[in-house]
Scaffold this active site. Structure first.
Site, PDB file in Angstrom:
ATOM      1  N   ASP A  71       0.841  -1.207   0.000  1.00  0.00           N
ATOM      2  CA  ASP A  71       0.000   0.000   0.000  1.00  0.00           C
ATOM      3  C   ASP A  71       0.879   1.263   0.000  1.00  0.00           C
ATOM      4  OD1 ASP A  71      -1.756   2.046   0.582  1.00  0.00           O
ATOM      5  OD2 ASP A  71      -2.489   1.167   2.455  1.00  0.00           O
ATOM      6  N   ASP A 116      -8.188   2.917  -8.779  1.00  0.00           N
ATOM      7  CA  ASP A 116      -9.399   2.073  -8.742  1.00  0.00           C
ATOM      8  C   ASP A 116     -10.591   2.943  -8.359  1.00  0.00           C
ATOM      9  OD1 ASP A 116      -8.100  -0.369  -9.331  1.00  0.00           O
ATOM     10  OD2 ASP A 116      -7.363  -0.467  -7.278  1.00  0.00           O
TER      11      ASP A 116
HETATM   12  C1  LIG Z   1      -7.280   0.935 -12.219  1.00  0.00           C
HETATM   13  S1  LIG Z   1      -5.627   0.479 -12.063  1.00  0.00           S
HETATM   14  C2  LIG Z   1      -4.783   1.706 -13.044  1.00  0.00           C
HETATM   15  C3  LIG Z   1      -3.377   1.306 -13.364  1.00  0.00           C
HETATM   16  C4  LIG Z   1      -2.562   2.330 -14.188  1.00  0.00           C
HETATM   17  N1  LIG Z   1      -2.330   3.545 -13.447  1.00  0.00           N
HETATM   18  C5  LIG Z   1      -3.232   2.632 -15.510  1.00  0.00           C
HETATM   19  O1  LIG Z   1      -3.708   3.764 -15.690  1.00  0.00           O
HETATM   20  O2  LIG Z   1      -3.271   1.722 -16.359  1.00  0.00           O
HETATM   21  C6  LIG Z   1      -5.209   0.990 -10.406  1.00  0.00           C
HETATM   22  C7  LIG Z   1      -3.955   0.309  -9.863  1.00  0.00           C
HETATM   23  O3  LIG Z   1      -3.651   0.842  -8.578  1.00  0.00           O
HETATM   24  C8  LIG Z   1      -3.155  -0.206  -7.761  1.00  0.00           C
HETATM   25  N2  LIG Z   1      -3.389   0.224  -6.356  1.00  0.00           N
HETATM   26  C9  LIG Z   1      -4.591   0.397  -5.771  1.00  0.00           C
HETATM   27  N3  LIG Z   1      -4.441   0.828  -4.515  1.00  0.00           N
HETATM   28  C10 LIG Z   1      -3.104   0.928  -4.292  1.00  0.00           C
HETATM   29  C11 LIG Z   1      -2.321   1.305  -3.162  1.00  0.00           C
HETATM   30  N4  LIG Z   1      -2.908   1.662  -2.017  1.00  0.00           N
HETATM   31  N5  LIG Z   1      -0.980   1.277  -3.276  1.00  0.00           N
HETATM   32  C12 LIG Z   1      -0.394   0.890  -4.441  1.00  0.00           C
HETATM   33  N6  LIG Z   1      -1.088   0.528  -5.549  1.00  0.00           N
HETATM   34  C13 LIG Z   1      -2.425   0.539  -5.475  1.00  0.00           C
HETATM   35  C14 LIG Z   1      -3.964  -1.405  -8.186  1.00  0.00           C
HETATM   36  O4  LIG Z   1      -3.315  -2.627  -7.876  1.00  0.00           O
HETATM   37  C15 LIG Z   1      -4.105  -1.191  -9.684  1.00  0.00           C
HETATM   38  O5  LIG Z   1      -3.081  -1.837 -10.405  1.00  0.00           O
END
Ligand SMILES: C[S@@+](CC[C@H](N)C(=O)[O-])C[C@H]1O[C@@H](n2cnc3c(N)ncnc32)[C@H](O)[C@@H]1O
Length: 238
Positions: free
Chosen positions: A119, A141
């Site tokens: 995270d 997300d």
């Molecule tokens: C909807 S995807 C978008 C990925 C990328 N930024 C794109 O535009 O293609 C959101 C990503 O954020 C990651 N994520 C969500 N919460 C997170 C957190 N607290 N820390 C790190 N990564 C996180 C998820 O695993 C996911 O891969």
């Protein structure tokens, strides 16, 4: 309220939960190898005290930039390829995304990238004040259901931490295709006096950043018929 209850990694005194996906399809052999052979040298392990991000890199980094939730890593890899004297810290919890980023690092010999696989807020709270030159949160997300909004990455806590760790004048970019998340973020930012919204008009919000190339998630959104995105920029005020 006690300090424990106010700590950014707790919610009502309980450890903050993480709700996203950590693993999906099995990694293929080459990715397994990269996890085993490459990740240990690149992965950020949190110290018990503060973490000066400049110490993560072998080269003297002219700037330090952070991407939260880099997904397949296309944006992070592109930046790292074109700015070799900047140190990039990428946070991603999904093993498939980490594997893709490791491939990009390997193929492009990116010595200026370090990865955090948990995270992002856990990393943010370790960074010293004013230690970052830019931060990116691209298509986080969306958690569309109202009862899940509290799972969104943008919150008063995460914005306060981002404001703390960004240098005065640094830019925080936030992009989304979800109008409700765009409104949510603006509403929260307006309550964080250390950020200034740089969008003067709706036309600007929908104009991609200079040199922008769509991320994997943005391409997916377009294929699903969501063609309009919000490209926000916020400046960390002095
Ligand atoms: C909807 S995807 C978008 C990925 C990328 N930024 C794109 O535009 O293609 C959101 C990503 O954020 C990651 N994520 C969500 N919460 C997170 C957190 N607290 N820390 C790190 N990564 C996180 C998820 O695993 C996911 O891969």
């Amino acid at each position: 309220m006690t300090d424990k209850l106010r700590h950014p990694l707790t919610v009502n005194g309980e450890p903050r939960a993480f709700f996203g996906r950590r693993s999906g399809k099995r990694l293929h052999k080459g990715q397994d190898r990269l996890f085993r052979d490459k990740l240990p040298a690149l992965e950020i392990k949190l110290p018990s005290g503060p973490l000066d991000p400049r110490t993560l890199f072998q080269m003297p980094a002219m700037r330090i930039e952070l991407e939260i939730g880099y997904g397949g890593g296309e944006h992070l890899a592109r930046l790292a390829r074109s700015h070799r004297d900047t140190g990039f810290v990428g946070c991603e919890v999904f093993s498939g995304g980490v594997a893709k980023m490791l491939e990009a690092i390997d193929q492009n010999d990116l010595g200026n990238v370090r990865l955090f696989t948990d995270d992002a807020l856990k990393l943010l709270v370790k960074l010293p004040d004013a230690s970052l030159d830019a931060a990116y949160l691209l298509y986080p997300d969306p958690w569309p259901k109202t009862r899940h909004h509290k799972r969104r990455f943008v919150s008063p806590t995460t914005l306060a931490e981002l404001a703390r760790v960004l240098k005065p004048g640094a830019i925080f970019r936030f992009a989304t295709d979800i109008e409700d998340y765009a409104n949510w973020t603006l509403a929260h930012i307006l309550r964080e006096p250390r950020f200034r919204f740089l969008g003067a008009s709706p036309g600007e919000w929908h104009t991609p950043y200079p040199g922008w190339e769509p991320t994997r998630y943005e391409e997916k959104a377009r294929l699903e018929g969501r063609h309009v995105s919000f490209y926000f920029q916020f400046e960390r005020l002095a």
